[in-house]
Scaffold this motif. Structure first.
Motif, PDB file in Angstrom:
ATOM      1  N   GLU A  58       0.830  -1.200   0.000  1.00  0.00           N
ATOM      2  CA  GLU A  58       0.000   0.000   0.000  1.00  0.00           C
ATOM      3  C   GLU A  58       0.865   1.252   0.000  1.00  0.00           C
ATOM      4  O   GLU A  58       1.997   1.241   0.482  1.00  0.00           O
ATOM      5  N   ARG A  98       2.559   2.541   4.470  1.00  0.00           N
ATOM      6  CA  ARG A  98       2.487   3.013   3.082  1.00  0.00           C
ATOM      7  C   ARG A  98       3.850   3.569   2.695  1.00  0.00           C
ATOM      8  O   ARG A  98       4.283   4.590   3.227  1.00  0.00           O
ATOM      9  N   TYR A 105      -7.362   1.303  -7.645  1.00  0.00           N
ATOM     10  CA  TYR A 105      -6.945   1.194  -6.252  1.00  0.00           C
ATOM     11  C   TYR A 105      -6.876   2.544  -5.545  1.00  0.00           C
ATOM     12  O   TYR A 105      -6.396   2.632  -4.421  1.00  0.00           O
ATOM     13  N   GLU A 148      -4.876   7.838  -0.985  1.00  0.00           N
ATOM     14  CA  GLU A 148      -4.315   6.555  -0.595  1.00  0.00           C
ATOM     15  C   GLU A 148      -4.411   5.579  -1.763  1.00  0.00           C
ATOM     16  O   GLU A 148      -5.333   5.665  -2.570  1.00  0.00           O
ATOM     17  N   SER A 192      -4.690   1.624  -2.274  1.00  0.00           N
ATOM     18  CA  SER A 192      -4.966   0.430  -1.488  1.00  0.00           C
ATOM     19  C   SER A 192      -5.717  -0.587  -2.327  1.00  0.00           C
ATOM     20  O   SER A 192      -6.408  -0.227  -3.281  1.00  0.00           O
ATOM     21  N   TRP A 218     -11.643   1.838   1.234  1.00  0.00           N
ATOM     22  CA  TRP A 218     -11.372   2.605   2.438  1.00  0.00           C
ATOM     23  C   TRP A 218     -12.644   2.942   3.217  1.00  0.00           C
ATOM     24  O   TRP A 218     -12.584   3.262   4.402  1.00  0.00           O
TER      25      TRP A 218
END
Length: 325
Positions: free
Chosen positions: A168, A244, A263, A181, A183, A187
């Motif tokens: 991540e 991260r 993502y 972000e 990921s 989220w």
């Protein structure tokens, strides 16, 4: 892992990757270099542990290219980062080509490039290769975390090949400086994304013994070879690093990633965003806007369609001149 035990290389392929023989014209290369100078170099210089080299690879055709020579000359003024260049081609598997072609390309590139690194690595027991895309960044503790993790694994008795990396990170719009972000989980619900493939992004490092690293045939076998970064864990033990650790840079001319990536997660704002940018050394980096052509618009659409392989293959047949439309 004492300093005299290993050499750590951040490997950045500048040309040779992808279709059109890995070169999309002088304008494309100038954009690539501008992004590297504006974002990647500050990120590398911000590393709290600078016990590493940046290995930049080029095709043989780039020898004598004035654009490349000017770039090389500019890099000689860096104080915190030492850069080495090879002109043997791309030194990992390129999945844009048929397996038989990709295999030959990789073996030839390793045979041309690795001898140029023998002297640099001659005193090392191990070599760490960290993948460094030309438009992406790492947080400032990345080099230290990578080296510490390999030290821990070696102390436990693990032996190469071993890979470590982050699953991540963040994704940055270089035009607007928006930061989200990155990921594989949703989220909002904390559930696995419907797009997840249980694979790894291209921000990992591989550990070699020095004798394997410099030998083209052993090197080739050592890495599998893995045919895409998503599948590195299928070819060697893979250990995820916490947190991260990377920032994907998007600018309108990426080969495979746009800011509205599948993502892309929560948007960061205010002090939270500023802390991440400062931590990566890119808080003061300029906005970069690259005009989006028809092929880039089409790629954004295709990136949103899971599993439509035939559409992606059709898109790859588009001629290079369409990028200027």
């Amino acid at each position: 892992m004492p300093k005299n035990k290993f050499i750590h290389l951040f490997y950045c392929p500048m040309t040779g990757l992808g279709f059109y023989n890995g070169y999309r014209g002088d304008t494309w290369l100038k954009h690539r270099i501008d992004i590297f100078k504006s974002y990647v170099i500050p990120s590398l210089c911000a590393q709290k542990n600078n016990n590493f080299y940046v290995w930049m690879s080029w095709r043989p055709e780039e020898r004598g290219n004035k654009i490349v020579e000017d770039f090389q000359n500019a890099l000689t003024y860096l104080r915190d980062v030492e850069v080495i260049h090879t002109f043997g081609g791309l030194c990992f598997w390129d999945d844009k080509y048929e397996d038989s072609v990709a295999s030959v390309r990789l073996k030839e590139a390793l045979a041309r490039s690795l001898p140029q690194l023998e002297n640099l690595t001659s005193e090392a027991d191990y070599v760490i290769i960290t993948i460094q895309p030309s438009d992406d960044m790492y947080i400032s503790t990345a080099a230290q975390e990578i080296q510490d993790k390999f030290t821990e694994l070696l102390d436990k008795g693990d032996i190469p090949p071993i890979a470590v990396g982050w699953e991540e990170g963040y994704i940055l719009n270089m035009a607007t400086k928006e930061l989200s972000e990155y990921s594989t989980t949703d989220w909002e619900t904390d559930e696995v994304s419907t797009y997840t493939t249980n694979t790894n992004p291209p921000f990992f490092s591989i550990l070699y013994t020095r004798d394997v690293f410099v030998d083209p045939e052993k090197h080739y076998k050592h890495i599998g070879p893995y045919k895409s970064h998503e599948y590195i864990a299928e070819h060697m033990p893979y250990h995820a690093l916490e947190g991260r650790g990377f920032i994907v840079g998007t600018h309108g001319a990426n080969i495979s990633t746009t800011f509205n990536h599948r993502y892309k997660g929560r948007l960061l704002e205010g002090d939270e965003k500023d802390r991440v940018l400062m931590n990566a050394g890119i808080f003061f980096s300029p906005s970069i806007v690259i005009r989006e052509g028809i092929h880039l618009w089409a790629r954004k659409v295709l990136n949103k369609i899971p599993g439509e392989a035939w559409l992606r293959r059709w898109y790859r047949t588009w001629p290079i001149w369409m990028k200027i439309l």
